[in-house]
Scaffold this active site. Structure first.
Site, short mmCIF file in Angstrom:
data_model
loop_
_atom_site.label_atom_id
_atom_site.label_comp_id
_atom_site.label_asym_id
_atom_site.label_seq_id
_atom_site.Cartn_x
_atom_site.Cartn_y
_atom_site.Cartn_z
N GLU A 100 0.72 -1.21 0.06
CA GLU A 100 -0.32 0.20 -0.10
C GLU A 100 0.69 1.31 0.05
O GLU A 100 0.27 2.49 -0.03
CB GLU A 100 -0.84 0.27 1.13
N THR A 122 0.49 2.44 -8.25
CA THR A 122 0.20 4.54 -8.51
C THR A 122 1.71 5.13 -9.28
O THR A 122 0.82 5.32 -10.13
CB THR A 122 0.17 4.99 -7.08
N ARG A 172 -7.93 0.96 -5.75
CA ARG A 172 -7.15 0.59 -4.96
C ARG A 172 -7.30 -1.52 -5.36
O ARG A 172 -8.53 -1.77 -5.13
CB ARG A 172 -7.20 0.09 -3.22
N ASP A 208 6.82 -4.37 -11.11
CA ASP A 208 5.84 -3.52 -9.81
C ASP A 208 5.54 -4.54 -9.29
O ASP A 208 4.91 -6.27 -9.52
CB ASP A 208 4.59 -3.00 -10.39
N GLN A 268 3.36 -6.60 0.63
CA GLN A 268 3.08 -7.14 1.87
C GLN A 268 3.80 -8.67 2.07
O GLN A 268 4.49 -9.15 0.48
CB GLN A 268 1.16 -8.13 1.97
#
Ligand code: GTP
Ligand code: MG
Length: 349
Positions: A39, A44, A174, A196, A200
Site C-alpha cells: 500500500e 500508482t 486500490r 511492479d 505485503q
C-alpha cells in the site's frame, strides 16, 4: 602486404563500430524494479508511467470502471461492518437498507453493468450519514484505504452510463498486487521495463528473482503511515516495517550497480496528518517540532543512517505524491538519472 594490413584494420574498425552500436541500443533498454511495503504506492507510480506513455485502451478503461465499482462495493462493506461491530449509532432499518445496497453494488460489479440512479442516491445518503462518516474517520484502524472518500464524493460522475475513468480516477483505485506485474513501455526513447511487485509480506519472496538484472530499483515508502499498523501483522508499525525492509534490501549485497531511488510517498497525507498526530508518540527518537518539514527530514535520515557511504552517494531520494500528475516530472528526472548512471557504468560518458 600493405593492402592486407589495411583490410585487417578496416575489419577491426567495422567490428568496433558494430559492438558500439550494439552497446548503444542495449542502453536504450532499461528495467526498473518497484519494491516497498504493501500500500505504499508502487502500482500508482506504474499507473503514472502508463499515463505518460499515452494511457489506456478502451478495453482497459472498461476494466478500470469495473474496478472502481468493485472498490465502492468493498469500501461500503468495510464501513458498514465497522459501524455494526463498534455499535455506532445506526438504526436497524438503515442497517438493513445499506446491506441491500451493498448487495446491489456487488451485483453491479458481477453483471458488469452501471449503477442505477436510485442506487447511486442511496450510496450518497449512506456516505453522508453520521455513523459512516465516523467510521471513515477511524479508517486507518481497520485498513480502509484513504482513496475511499474520493470515489464516494464522485458518485454523480461514476454513475453515468458513459462514465470514462480519468487518470485521477485510475490512480485512486486500490487493488493490492499479487505476484509480479511487468509493463513494457516506450518513454523518452527508452524501452522501459517496469517490474511492479506486491509489497505485503507474503509477496516478497518473489522479489529476489529480479535483484540481479535490473538497471534501477525504486523503493516506495509511505511517509504518512508513521502511525499505522501493517495489514498482515497488527503489532508492527508501517514505518518501522518500511525502514527494516529498506535496510535488508540495500545491505550492500544486492544492487551494487543499479541506480537506487527512494520515494517518500503520500507526502500530501503526511502534511495533513502531522497537524493532529504526534510523530514522537510512534517514533520516540524524533526530537523535532511536529511539522512536515522536520518529520520528513527525520525519516529521510532514518533511511540513510547506517548505509555504506558509497551507497549513500548513489541514492536519490524524492518526496512524492503519486496520485498527483506532478509526480510525472519527478519520474522524468528519475529516468534521466537511471540512464546517466548506466551510461557511466558502461563507460559511454
Ligand atoms: N493520497 C495519496 N494516496 C496515494 C498516494 N500514492 C498512492 N496512493 C493511494 O494508496 C493506495 C495504495 O496504492 P498502491 O499503488 O495500490 O500501493 P502498492 O504499493 O502497489 O500496494 P501493494 O500492491 O499492496 O504492494 C491507492 O488507493 C492509491 O490511490 C499518494 O501519494 N497520496
Ligand atoms: Mg501494487
Amino acid at each position: 602486404m600493405q593492402d592486407e594490413a589495411l583490410k585487417e584494420q578496416a575489419r577491426i574498425h567495422r567490428q568496433i563500430e558494430k559492438s558500439l552500436e550494439k552497446k548503444k541500443s542495449a542502453l536504450l533498454e532499461q528495467s526498473v524494479l518497484l519494491i516497498g511495503p504493501g500500500e505504499s504506492g508502487k502500482s500508482t507510480v506504474l499507473k503514472q508511467i502508463r499515463a505518460m506513455c499515452g494511457g489506456y485502451t478502451k478495453h482497459e478503461l472498461e476494466e478500470k470502471k469495473l474496478l472502481i465499482l468493485r472498490n465502492l462495493w468493498t469500501f461500503s462493506d468495510m464501513l458498514l461492518e465497522y459501524v455494526i461491530k463498534n455499535y455506532l449509532d445506526m438504526n436497524e432499518a438503515d442497517k438493513k437498507k445499506y446491506k441491500v445496497m451493498i448487495e446491489e453494488l456487488k451485483f453491479c460489479v458481477m453483471s458488469g453493468g452501471h449503477m442505477a440512479d436510485e442506487l447511486a442516491e442511496t450510496v450518497k445518503v449512506f456516505w453522508l450519514c453520521a455513523p459512516i462518516q465516523e467510521a471513515y474517520e477511524k479508517r486507518s484502524t481497520y485498513h480502509l484505504t484513504d482513496s475511499a472518500g474520493y470515489f464516494f464524493e464522485n458518485i454523480d460522475r461514476i454513475k453515468m452510463p458513459d462514465f470514462q475513468p480519468t487518470n485521477q480516477d485510475i490512480v485512486r483505485i486500490r487493488v493490492p498486487t499479487t505476484g509480479v506485474v511487468t509493463a513494457d513501455v516506450i518513454l523518452k526513447n527508452i524501452k522501459l521495463s517496469v517490474i511492479d511487485c506486491g509489497g505485503q509480506r507474503q509477496e516478497r519472496r518473489k522479489w529476489y528473482h529480479y535483484f540481479d538484472d535490473v538497471h534501477a530499483v525504486l523503493f516506495v515508502a509511505a511517509i504518512s503511515e508513521y502511525d499505522q499498523k501493517l495489514v498482515e501483522d497488527e503489532t508492527v508499525n508501517r514505518m518501522d516495517e518500511a525502514l527494516n525492509l529498506y535496510h535488508i534490501v540495500f545491505n550492500g549485497k544486492y544492487f551494487t550497480k543499479a541506480a537506487c531511488i527512494l520515494f517518500l510517498n503520500k507526502i500530501d497525507l503526511f502534511r495533513e496528518k502531522v497537524k493532529s498526530v504526534s510523530i514522537k508518540k510512534f517514533h520516540p527518537g524524533f526530537e523535532g517540532t511536529n511539522t512536515a518539514e522536520d518529520g520528513a527530514k527525520y525519516f529521510r535520515r532514518k533511511f540513510r543512517d547506517g548505509m555504506h557511504p558509497d551507497f549513500k552517494k548513489r541514492l536519490y531520494c524524492h518526496e512524492t505524491c503519486a496520485i498527483s500528475d506532478q509526480v510525472q516530472i519527478i519520474i522524468n528526472t528519475v529516468i534521466d538519472t537511471v540512464v546517466q548512471e548506466n551510461l557511466k557504468d558502461t563507460g559511454m560518458i
